[in-house]
Design a protein around this motif. Sequence first.
Motif: not given
Length: 361
Positions: A153-165
């Motif tokens: 999770i730390r390595q993944h680029p952040p997602v937009a608010p309301g979106q899911k990884l």
Amino acid sequence: MFRFVWGILLTLCAVFGPGAQAASVVFLNPGTTTEVFWVSYTQFMQAAARDLGMDLQVRYSQRVAQTTIEQAREVLLGPNRPDYLVFVNEQYVAPQILRLSQGSGVKLFMVNNALTADQLALLGDAREKYPDWLGSLVPNDEEGGYLMLKELIRQHPPVAPGQKLELLAFSGLKITPAAQLREKGMQRALREHPEVQLRQMVYGAWNRERAHEQATQLFKRYPRVSLIWSANDEMAFGAMQAYEELGGQPGKGALFSAVNTSPAVLQALVDGRLSVLVGGHFSLGGWALVQLHDYDQGVAVEQYGGRDRQVPLLQLINRDQARRLLALRDSQGYGVNFRSLSAKGRPTSYRYPFSLQILMR
């Protein structure tokens, strides 16, 4: 000349005793003879046995639980019994092995998977019933599963608010305590990250081909998945293969993780195809032999940390450490002085320093 030779013999007898023999150990390896993890596990045990002067025999069950039971019966009830039997509670075989051991005179030691809480409850006072059961040594599997997902999770680029990884998980066998604990760690990390959605967890039975078949279907079903958590390296490679066959690039479109320190998985981390690696527990069998050697020398097993120990062997491995581990595989005995780790004669505050760092000094 005769006096010189006789003097040497007297000295040896004084040191080792008139009938001294190397302590004999049988290890019931639950894996296959082609499974890189269990082969490397055996090799590390063999390096420890050579350094400690112990007689080690290894028997593979080829991942058949009934074969493990039959091997245990032969070892415990046969005419040539060893001093020690080391085994894994893989597929819940431990209670049957404990029962077989009664009256055998063979001392027992568990590694990797110890008795579960349910097994302990069913057995009652196991220590009293099975006094030849010395103890157990297990890794921090729950922490390993947790660290792996946290780092993904730390390595993944952040997602937009309301979106899911979106996450896929490949566990081992339902009836393997290590797999259960790694899953538990993954679930703990998930609770801390509500932005991550576990799409599906499947049981790949630690097998590359099975995980490949499962992943081929899962990537089609969940095309937005970008995190893949795998409880060992073989399943991670199976999932990677499926992802590549569907046009993806591991390490770019999706981040993959794995457990273990096989040469192939270390190289995958160095190359960037694998993003997160946790490992170190292949050394458990070797560390267990250090404890058994000490016991054979009169060190009480409950000293220096207790009978049942969890060792924080599973740790995150970075690319530099992966390169060092790859280089170590060619060194004699992994460069470890196993005798120097003995607790004999140490103060009561001493704790066995079993860790991956010992290999990378």
